[in-house]
Write an enzyme that holds these catalytic residues in place. Structure first.
Site, mmCIF file in Angstrom:
data_model
loop_
_atom_site.group_PDB
_atom_site.id
_atom_site.type_symbol
_atom_site.label_atom_id
_atom_site.label_comp_id
_atom_site.label_asym_id
_atom_site.label_seq_id
_atom_site.Cartn_x
_atom_site.Cartn_y
_atom_site.Cartn_z
ATOM 1 N N ASP A 299 21.278 -0.520 31.818
ATOM 2 C CA ASP A 299 22.489 0.215 31.426
ATOM 3 C C ASP A 299 23.367 0.270 32.661
ATOM 4 O O ASP A 299 23.003 0.886 33.665
ATOM 5 C CB ASP A 299 22.065 1.624 30.981
ATOM 6 C CG ASP A 299 23.249 2.550 30.719
ATOM 7 O OD1 ASP A 299 24.406 2.151 30.972
ATOM 8 O OD2 ASP A 299 22.993 3.682 30.261
ATOM 9 N N GLY B 68 14.255 -10.134 46.029
ATOM 10 C CA GLY B 68 13.301 -10.769 45.115
ATOM 11 C C GLY B 68 13.152 -10.027 43.802
ATOM 12 O O GLY B 68 14.128 -9.688 43.158
ATOM 13 N N LYS C 239 17.396 5.144 24.569
ATOM 14 C CA LYS C 239 17.175 6.600 24.512
ATOM 15 C C LYS C 239 15.707 6.964 24.358
ATOM 16 O O LYS C 239 15.356 7.890 23.608
ATOM 17 C CB LYS C 239 17.966 7.262 23.359
ATOM 18 C CG LYS C 239 19.395 6.797 23.201
ATOM 19 C CD LYS C 239 20.290 7.221 24.353
ATOM 20 C CE LYS C 239 21.696 6.731 24.133
ATOM 21 N NZ LYS C 239 22.202 5.920 25.263
ATOM 22 N N TYR D 194 16.237 12.767 37.105
ATOM 23 C CA TYR D 194 16.641 12.154 35.841
ATOM 24 C C TYR D 194 17.930 11.363 36.030
ATOM 25 O O TYR D 194 18.939 11.905 36.466
ATOM 26 C CB TYR D 194 16.844 13.219 34.755
ATOM 27 C CG TYR D 194 17.335 12.604 33.469
ATOM 28 C CD1 TYR D 194 16.484 11.826 32.689
ATOM 29 C CD2 TYR D 194 18.653 12.758 33.055
ATOM 30 C CE1 TYR D 194 16.922 11.216 31.531
ATOM 31 C CE2 TYR D 194 19.106 12.155 31.894
ATOM 32 C CZ TYR D 194 18.240 11.393 31.139
ATOM 33 O OH TYR D 194 18.683 10.788 29.991
ATOM 34 N N LYS E 222 17.284 7.412 30.527
ATOM 35 C CA LYS E 222 15.933 7.094 30.061
ATOM 36 C C LYS E 222 15.602 5.632 30.371
ATOM 37 O O LYS E 222 16.487 4.824 30.616
ATOM 38 C CB LYS E 222 15.833 7.352 28.559
ATOM 39 C CG LYS E 222 15.065 8.623 28.148
ATOM 40 C CD LYS E 222 13.847 8.899 28.967
ATOM 41 C CE LYS E 222 13.032 10.075 28.505
ATOM 42 N NZ LYS E 222 12.580 10.948 29.590
ATOM 43 N N ASP E 223 14.321 5.324 30.327
ATOM 44 C CA ASP E 223 13.861 3.996 30.749
ATOM 45 C C ASP E 223 14.285 2.903 29.780
ATOM 46 O O ASP E 223 14.497 1.777 30.177
ATOM 47 C CB ASP E 223 12.340 4.024 30.872
ATOM 48 C CG ASP E 223 11.910 5.281 31.570
ATOM 49 O OD1 ASP E 223 11.893 5.288 32.790
ATOM 50 O OD2 ASP E 223 11.627 6.295 30.885
ATOM 51 N N GLN F 82 2.596 -15.240 15.189
ATOM 52 C CA GLN F 82 2.137 -16.320 14.307
ATOM 53 C C GLN F 82 0.955 -17.100 14.896
ATOM 54 O O GLN F 82 0.628 -16.961 16.063
ATOM 55 C CB GLN F 82 3.285 -17.283 13.966
ATOM 56 C CG GLN F 82 4.393 -16.654 13.132
ATOM 57 C CD GLN F 82 3.948 -16.306 11.707
ATOM 58 O OE1 GLN F 82 2.765 -16.259 11.390
ATOM 59 N NE2 GLN F 82 4.884 -16.034 10.837
ATOM 60 N N TYR G 57 12.106 16.583 35.879
ATOM 61 C CA TYR G 57 13.116 15.776 36.578
ATOM 62 C C TYR G 57 14.537 16.191 36.187
ATOM 63 O O TYR G 57 15.501 15.529 36.529
ATOM 64 C CB TYR G 57 12.882 14.288 36.285
ATOM 65 C CG TYR G 57 11.559 13.828 36.837
ATOM 66 C CD1 TYR G 57 11.462 13.367 38.145
ATOM 67 C CD2 TYR G 57 10.402 13.905 36.068
ATOM 68 C CE1 TYR G 57 10.247 12.964 38.669
ATOM 69 C CE2 TYR G 57 9.175 13.519 36.581
ATOM 70 C CZ TYR G 57 9.110 13.047 37.894
ATOM 71 O OH TYR G 57 7.901 12.659 38.409
HETATM 72 P P1 13P Z 1 20.640 6.400 28.538
HETATM 73 O O1 13P Z 1 19.315 6.461 29.226
HETATM 74 O O2 13P Z 1 20.634 5.475 27.379
HETATM 75 O O3 13P Z 1 21.723 6.084 29.521
HETATM 76 O O4 13P Z 1 20.955 7.810 27.912
HETATM 77 C C1 13P Z 1 20.981 8.882 28.766
HETATM 78 C C2 13P Z 1 21.282 10.192 28.150
HETATM 79 O O5 13P Z 1 21.090 11.156 28.844
HETATM 80 C C3 13P Z 1 21.749 10.297 26.765
HETATM 81 O O6 13P Z 1 21.984 11.627 26.395
HETATM 82 MG MG MG Z 2 23.557 5.387 29.576
HETATM 83 MG MG MG Z 3 20.296 3.405 27.409
#
Ligand code: 13P
Ligand code: MG
Ligand code: MG
Length: 378
Positions: A11, A105, A140, A240, A243-244, A253, A360
């Protein structure tokens, strides 16, 4: 020939909140991808750019192997170029997932999600004359989001009858599970199923900490079937930052499960950690590729594309959008209804993420301040 599939996702900015990247960002990366696949550059065999929510995925085939610095550097450069565009356009979270300054790398652990598998592409091969694979991208949510569907598809004949019907799958699989809390060095465990099925279940029960990183065939132990990007951004950044939003490759197959068996668990709309501010527990919705996040909350979503690869390692000319069709409409409506009902409970208890996840976020400061106001009653 040995071919590597690399899916690298980040992102690096989105329009009006955490919705989707801009067309201009996608355009500049597509141009870079075209050049990298050209005969003159010859870096990649083939490649495709997609988005899922605010995450851009680079889906690439090449001959440089897993963790190849040239490929990782290329992906990083693409994300830097798109970040520049996002900055110019005033988009939200420009460069959000590029967490280190200039990684040398391999960029696994630098912010972007990375899933890679290397395999022999041989049309004469007895077991895999055709090469079919799926690419999942989730937004998300955290990497543990794939625990439930992968357990269901690879361990449970109630979800995947192929485990009984295909003698080569009946031999079982080796799960590699990673402890995502380990910060300096990777900490993994390998478990064979079906013998160790309850041990696998015991670990996957905690998707905040443990995630499936890889699955191999036991019929052909050299064949890797699954790769998941299982790193936690909060461990890299120490706070924070988003999200990952994990990606996964699943080869299908022949001696592996069929695509219909792999996507079946997504009918449930299982609960995952993620959603708004990455701080809730919400059901995940299967969506068509290139879907922005626009609804109430910030519902976790997952896309899935099916590909075939030719003898030269090309795959991107055509693909099938597995969650694009009407069969998933009922699931989508169910997931939205499930989310609405569940979130009536607001922030109390299990609707918000566990305290290890919230550790976090900014809630910690308020809790620390309140700690100081507590008194012990005699
Ligand atoms: P993303 O991890 O997709 O950037 O979303 C973060 C977020 O806090 C959405 O509320
Ligand atoms: Mg985002
Ligand atoms: Mg995202």
């Amino acid at each position: 020939m040995r071919v590597t599939l690399s899916v690298i996702k980040a992102d690096v900015g989105s329009i009006g909140g955490h919705t989707r990247p801009s067309e201009r960002m996608l355009h500049v990366i597509r141009e870079e991808m075209k050049a990298a696949c050209s005969k003159s550059k010859g870096l990649l065999i083939d490649g495709l750019i997609t988005f899922t929510g605010d995450d851009i995925a680079l889906i690439m085939s090449h001959m440089h192997g897993v963790g190849a610095p040239v490929v990782h550097r290329f992906a990083w450069e693409c994300f830097l170029t798109a970040t520049e565009v996002a900055r110019k356009q005033g988009l939200y979270g420009a460069g959000q997932d590029l967490l280190v300054d200039a990684p040398s790398g391999n960029i696994r652990g630098a912010g972007p999600a990375v899933a890679e598998i290397e395999f022999e592409r041989d049309p004469q091969s007895k077991d895999r004359p055709a090469e079919a694979f799926l690419v999942f991208a989730a937004d998300k949510c955290s990497p543990g989001a794939y625990n439930y569907p992968l357990y269901a598809a690879f361990c449970d004949p109630m979800h995947n009858g192929g485990l009984l019907l295909n003698p080569k799958m009946h031999r079982g699989f080796t799960f590699t599970i990673i402890d995502m809390d380990a910060k300096d060095k990777d900490r993994i465990i390998r478990l064979d199923v079906p013998e160790r099925i309850w041990d696998v279940a015991t670990l996957l029960q905690n998707p905040d900490r443990f995630a499936v990183e890889a699955i191999h065939s036991r019929y052909k132990p050299d064949e890797q079937i699954v790769a998941v990007s299982a790193t936690r951004l909060h461990n890299i950044a120490g706070r924070y930052t988003g999200k990952d939003d994990p990606v996964a490759i699943v080869r299908t197959q022949g001696i592996f499960p069929a695509p219909e068996e792999i996507v079946e668990p997504f009918l449930l709309g299982h609960f995952v950690a993620g959603d708004a501010r990455g701080s809730h527990v919400m059901p995940i919705m299967p969506v068509p590729i290139n879907t922005p996040v626009t609804g109430p909350f910030c519902l976790p979503i997952v896309s899935c594309l099916a590909f075939s690869m030719d003898a030269e390692g090309r795959f991107a000319e055509e693909c099938v959008d597995m969650f694009g069709g009407p069969v998933w409409d009922q699931t989508r409506l169910k997931v939205q209804a499930k989310a609405d009902e569940w979130r009536r409970q607001g922030f109390i208890g299990p609707t918000m993420a566990s305290h290890t996840e919230l550790a976090y976020t900014g809630i910690v400061e308020t809790l620390e301040a309140l700690e100081r106001e507590f008194i012990t009653r005699e």
